[in-house]
Design a protein around this motif. Structure first.
Motif, short mmCIF file in Angstrom:
data_model
loop_
_atom_site.label_atom_id
_atom_site.label_comp_id
_atom_site.label_asym_id
_atom_site.label_seq_id
_atom_site.Cartn_x
_atom_site.Cartn_y
_atom_site.Cartn_z
N THR A 4 0.83 -1.21 0.00
CA THR A 4 0.00 0.00 0.00
C THR A 4 0.86 1.25 0.00
O THR A 4 2.00 1.24 0.46
CB THR A 4 -0.93 0.04 1.23
OG1 THR A 4 -0.14 -0.03 2.41
CG2 THR A 4 -1.94 -1.09 1.21
N LYS B 175 1.16 5.12 1.48
CA LYS B 175 0.67 5.94 2.58
C LYS B 175 1.36 7.29 2.52
O LYS B 175 2.43 7.44 1.92
CB LYS B 175 0.90 5.26 3.93
CG LYS B 175 2.34 5.17 4.39
CD LYS B 175 2.38 4.57 5.79
CE LYS B 175 3.82 4.52 6.33
NZ LYS B 175 3.87 3.97 7.70
N THR C 206 -7.77 1.18 5.35
CA THR C 206 -8.31 1.76 4.13
C THR C 206 -8.55 3.26 4.25
O THR C 206 -8.64 3.97 3.25
CB THR C 206 -9.62 1.05 3.74
OG1 THR C 206 -10.08 1.57 2.50
CG2 THR C 206 -10.70 1.25 4.80
N HIS D 217 -4.51 4.35 3.81
CA HIS D 217 -3.62 3.72 2.85
C HIS D 217 -4.35 3.49 1.53
O HIS D 217 -5.59 3.45 1.48
CB HIS D 217 -3.12 2.37 3.37
CG HIS D 217 -2.20 2.47 4.54
ND1 HIS D 217 -2.62 2.92 5.78
CD2 HIS D 217 -0.88 2.17 4.68
CE1 HIS D 217 -1.60 2.89 6.63
NE2 HIS D 217 -0.54 2.46 5.98
N LYS D 218 -3.56 3.30 0.47
CA LYS D 218 -4.10 2.99 -0.85
C LYS D 218 -3.37 1.79 -1.44
O LYS D 218 -2.15 1.70 -1.39
CB LYS D 218 -3.92 4.18 -1.80
CG LYS D 218 -4.54 3.94 -3.17
CD LYS D 218 -4.08 4.93 -4.20
CE LYS D 218 -4.65 4.57 -5.55
NZ LYS D 218 -4.28 3.22 -6.00
N LYS E 44 -8.82 6.59 -5.57
CA LYS E 44 -9.12 6.11 -4.22
C LYS E 44 -10.58 6.41 -3.91
O LYS E 44 -11.02 7.56 -3.95
CB LYS E 44 -8.22 6.81 -3.19
CG LYS E 44 -8.54 6.45 -1.73
CD LYS E 44 -8.24 5.00 -1.41
CE LYS E 44 -8.52 4.67 0.06
NZ LYS E 44 -8.23 3.28 0.39
N TRP F 242 -4.51 12.95 0.40
CA TRP F 242 -4.75 11.93 -0.60
C TRP F 242 -4.11 12.28 -1.93
O TRP F 242 -3.71 11.40 -2.70
CB TRP F 242 -6.25 11.71 -0.77
CG TRP F 242 -6.84 10.94 0.38
CD1 TRP F 242 -7.72 11.39 1.32
CD2 TRP F 242 -6.54 9.59 0.72
NE1 TRP F 242 -8.00 10.40 2.23
CE2 TRP F 242 -7.29 9.28 1.88
CE3 TRP F 242 -5.73 8.60 0.17
CZ2 TRP F 242 -7.25 8.03 2.50
CZ3 TRP F 242 -5.68 7.35 0.77
CH2 TRP F 242 -6.44 7.07 1.92
N LEU G 103 -1.78 9.68 -4.10
CA LEU G 103 -1.99 9.38 -5.52
C LEU G 103 -0.81 9.84 -6.36
O LEU G 103 -0.43 9.17 -7.33
CB LEU G 103 -3.27 10.07 -6.01
CG LEU G 103 -4.58 9.67 -5.31
CD1 LEU G 103 -5.76 10.45 -5.87
CD2 LEU G 103 -4.83 8.17 -5.44
N GLU H 185 1.93 7.24 -6.40
CA GLU H 185 1.70 6.13 -7.33
C GLU H 185 2.00 6.54 -8.77
O GLU H 185 2.66 5.80 -9.51
CB GLU H 185 0.26 5.63 -7.23
CG GLU H 185 -0.04 4.50 -8.20
CD GLU H 185 -1.42 3.92 -8.06
OE1 GLU H 185 -1.82 3.12 -8.93
OE2 GLU H 185 -2.12 4.26 -7.07
N SER I 52 -14.65 10.15 -3.58
CA SER I 52 -13.73 9.52 -4.52
C SER I 52 -12.82 10.57 -5.12
O SER I 52 -13.28 11.65 -5.52
CB SER I 52 -14.49 8.80 -5.64
OG SER I 52 -13.60 8.28 -6.61
#
Length: 606
Positions: A110, A112, A126, A129-130, A373, A388, A392, A395, A466
Motif C-alpha cells: 500500500t 501511505k 483503508t 492507505h491505498k 481512491k 490523498w 496518488l 503512485e 472519490s
C-alpha cells in the motif's frame, strides 16, 4: 410464443465440417498468415494464482507454503496449496485462517502519506492507505518480455495482468519447414502444383507435450459421443505439437528464471485456447486437437462460455429449451438469425469452435495513467484533500518513472484531477503537465494541489467520496526529436501560461485509446508536424506558429495533437454502437435514444 425448434436432437459431424482441412503447398508457403489459415495455432498462457505467486517469490518461500494475498479483509489471491484446505477468494481472512491454521496471509502493498514508494506496513487501514499493484505489473511485464524474446516472429497479446495470447502460426511454420525441408517446394510430378495436398504427416508423440485431448470422449452424462470423427494425425496436429513444444520450453524457462508456474491451452484459435487452458491447472498445458473439438465442446453448459451468459444466455436457454453447447447445435443459422438478428452468426460459429479474432499485440505506449481512491471516510474539509493527493501522486510518480526506464522520452501532456460526491457525476480540472528534469512526488503533488484549489474554490466544507489523479496524452518522442532533457539548458523552462489548459468538466475522463500520433521525423529542425496513424494525414502547425523557442513550438504542437485527438474521439463516439447519438453541448435538444437490435440489446447497460 416459443419456437418450434428445440435443442434436444442429436448433433452430427456436419456441424464440424472444417476439422480436417486439406492443406496444400500454397497454404504452407504463403506469407499471408491470416485468421483463416488452416495451420493457425494460438495459445493462452495463464500464470497460476499470480498475485500469491508474486508474494511467494518476493518472500522466497517454498512453493508448498499455503499463502493468500489480502486486501483489507478480503482475499484477492489464493495459492494452490491453500486451496487444498478449501479456501477460496470468497472467504474472509478470519474464516480462511480457521480452515488452515498455518496459512500465511500477506496484505497487498500500500501507499501511505509521506512515502515515495508502496510498502508492506503493519496496521494498514483503508482510511489512510491505498492499494498498490505495482509489484504484479512489473512481474507481469517480465513474463511478457520472455515471451517476446523466445518468439521474435510470434504475436503476443497481453490479455490481462496474468495471461497472454500467443499466435504461434509463423514460428511454427518456420520450425516445420526446418524439420521437414522436403515441404519447401511442391514436387514437379504432383498434378496440381502448389495447390496439391501435402504428403501424409509423420507420427506424433504427445507424451511429453502436455495433455492432448483426443477425438474419443464422453459427454457429461458419461455416454459415448454420437459425433464420429477421424482420429488420425494431420498436418495441423503437427503444427499443434510444435507449438506445444515451444510453449513447454518457454514455461520451463519462466519457472527456472522467475519462479512462476503457468498453465496453457493450445488450439486453433483464441476462444478454444482460452477454454482449454484451465483444463488441468496448475502447471500444465493442454492441446486441443481439431478432431477433439466436438467432444470437448458438446457437454459444456453454454452459459459458462464468456459472452454467452447473462441476458443473452437466458434468452437462448428459454427460446430453445437448451442448456449445453450440444443442445444448441441443432438450431439452424436461419432460425437463430430470425430470432436474434444477423449478428447471431457469431454465436452460431462460436458454438462450433470457430473464432476469427486476431491475436493483436498491444502497444507498450500507455495513453493514460490513473491513480484513484474510493474513500470510506469522505473528505469534509478542503485541507484534508492534500493528504490523498500526495498518496496518488506517489503512485503516478512510480509508474511514470518505471515506464520511462524503457521509454526515456515518454511524457504526459496533461494532469487531470477528478473528485466525486457519492454516485453523482465527477467534476474535474486539468492542466498541461510541465516539463521537469526529474519526476517526483513533489512535482506531481504541486501541480495537483493547484487543480484541487481550483476545483474546491472558496467552499468551506465538502463531501468528497472519490478522488482520481491521472496523466493523459502520454506520448514518446520519435527519432529526430529532442528528448525531455533536450528541452532544458541552464534552467528548467516552464510551458507558456497562455497554453495551459485548465477546463472544468462534469463528466468522467475519456481517453481515445486507439489514437496514436507519430511526430514527424527530422534530424536538423524542430518537429512542426505529426502524422496521425488513424487518418494517415500529416497535421502541421500554421504559418507563424512554427516560430519562437523550441519549447514554445513543442507546446503548440502538443495542443494541436490534443485537438486532433478530440476530433477522432468525437468521430468514434458518433459512430459507436452504444445507442446514443451525441449532440453539441450548446444544443438544447436532448440526446436521442437509438434502440439496439439483435444480440446487441443483450449487452446494453441499464
Amino acid at each position: 410464443m416459443n419456437s418450434p425448434w428445440k435443442g434436444k436432437a442429436k448433433a452430427t459431424n456436419q456441424d464440424h465440417d472444417d476439422l480436417r482441412p486439406i492443406i496444400t503447398y500454397r497454404h504452407l508457403l504463403s506469407n499471408n498468415l491470416g485468421v483463416r489459415d488452416p495451420l493457425r495455432v494460438v495459445a493462452l498462457c495463464d500464470s497460476d494464482a499470480f498475485y500469491a505467486a508474486c508474494e511467494r517469490v518476493r518472500l522466497e518461500l517454498d512453493p508448498s507454503v499455503p499463502i493468500v494475498v489480502q486486501q483489507w479483509e478480503s482475499l484477492i489471491a489464493v495459492s494452490y496449496p491453500a486451496r487444498e484446505f478449501g479456501i477460496s477468494r470468497m472467504d474472509k481472512i478470519k474464516d480462511a485462517k480457521k480452515k488452515c491454521p498455518n496459512l500465511l496471509a500477506v496484505h497487498v502493498a500500500t501507499y501511505k502519506e509521506g512515502e515515495k514508494e508502496p510498502g508492506y506496513w503493519e496496521n494498514v487501514d483503508t482510511r489512510t492507505h491505498k492499494v498498490s499493484l505495482d509489484l504484479y505489473r512489473r512481474e507481469s511485464n517480465k513474463i511478457i518480455t520472455m515471451f517476446k524474446e523466445a518468439l521474435p516472429t510470434g504475436e503476443i497479446e497481453k490479455a490481462s495482468i496474468d495471461e497472454a495470447f500467443i499466435d504461434f502460426t509463423r514460428p511454427v511454420r518456420e520450425k516445420l519447414l526446418e524439420r521437414y525441408p522436403y515441404l519447401a517446394e511442391a514436387p514437379t510430378d504432383v498434378p496440381n502444383g502448389m495447390d496439391s495436398p501435402l504428403p501424409p504427416p509423420p507420427p506424433i508423440k504427445w507424451n511429453d507435450l502436455g495433455t492432448a485431448l483426443l477425438p474419443e470422449g464422453t459427454d457429461d452424462a458419461g455416454k459415448k459421443s454420437d459425433i464420429e470423427v477421424d482420429g488420425s494425425a494431420t498436418w495441423h496436429d503437427v503444427a499443434l505439437s510444435i507449438a506445444a513444444e515451444l510453449m513447454r520450453n518457454i514455461r520451463e524457462d519462466i519457472h527456472s528464471k522467475l519462479g512462476y508456474t503457468t498453465s496453457a491451452g493450445i488450439a486453433r484459435n483464441k476462444f478454444l485456447a482460452k477454454l482449454c487452458a484451465s483444463y488441468k491447472k496448475p502447471n500444465s498445458q493442454t492441446i486441443l486437437r481439431n478432431q477433439a473439438i466436438p467432444n470437448y465442446l458438446h457437454p459444456i453448459p453454454f452459459q459458462k462460455i464468456r459472452f454467452l451468459g447473462g441476458k443473452l444466455g437466458d434468452a437462448l436457454a428459454k427460446e430453445y429449451d437448451v442448456s449445453t453447447v450440444g443442445d444448441l447445435l441443432t438450431v439452424s443459422l436461419d432460425e437463430m438469425q430470425s430470432k436474434f438478428g444477423e449478428n447471431a452468426l457469431w454465436v452460431y460459429e462460436l458454438l462450433r469452435g470457430i473464432d476469427r479474432t486476431e491475436v493483436k499485440e498491444k502497444s507498450a505506449l500507455f495513453k493514460s495513467m490513473l491513480a484513484s481512491k474510493n474513500l470510506p471516510k469522505p473528505i469534509t474539509q478542503p485541507s484534508d484533500g492534500h493528504q490523498w493527493i500526495r498518496v496518488l501522486a506517489a503512485e503516478l510518480a512510480l509508474r511514470l518513472n518505471d515506464a520511462r526506464e524503457s521509454m526515456p522520452t515518454l511524457w504526459p501532456k496533461t494532469i487531470v484531477l477528478h473528485a466525486r460526491k457519492g454516485y453523482e457525476s465527477s467534476r474535474s480540472k486539468q492542466a498541461t503537465f510541465p516539463f521537469v528534469r526529474n519526476v517526483t512526488v513533489d512535482v506531481i503533488a504541486t501541480a495537483a494541489d493547484k487543480l484541487w484549489k481550483e476545483l474546491i474554490g472558496d467552499t468551506k466544507t465538502v463531501n468528497i467520496t472519490s478522488v482520481q489523479l491521472a496523466f493523459t496524452g502520454l506520448e514518446k518522442a520519435e527519432m529526430g526529436q529532442k528528448s525531455i532533457e533536450g528541452f532544458f539548458t541552464t534552467r528548467d523552462i516552464q510551458p507558456s501560461t497562455s497554453l495551459k489548459r485548465s477546463l472544468e468538466e462534469d463528466e468522467t475522463l475519456v481517453s481515445p485509446e486507439n489514437t496514436e500520433l507519430i511526430l514527424s521525423k527530422s534530424c536538423d529542425v524542430e518537429a512542426v508536424s505529426f502524422k496521425c496513424t488513424r487518418c494517415c494525414k500529416t497535421i502541421a502547425l500554421r504559418e507563424g506558429q512554427a516560430t519562437g523557442g523550441p519549447n514554445e513550438v513543442a507546446q503548440r504542437l502538443v495542443t494541436l495533437q490534443s485537438e486532433h485527438n478530440d476530433f477522432h474521439f468525437a468521430q468514434d463516439l458518433a459512430n459507436s454502437n452504444d445507442g446514443l447519438v451525441p449532440v453539441p453541448r450548446s444544443s438544447s435538444s436532448k440526446r436521442k435514444k437509438v434502440e439496439p437490435k439483435g444480440i446487441a440489446k443483450f449487452f446494453v447497460k441499464k
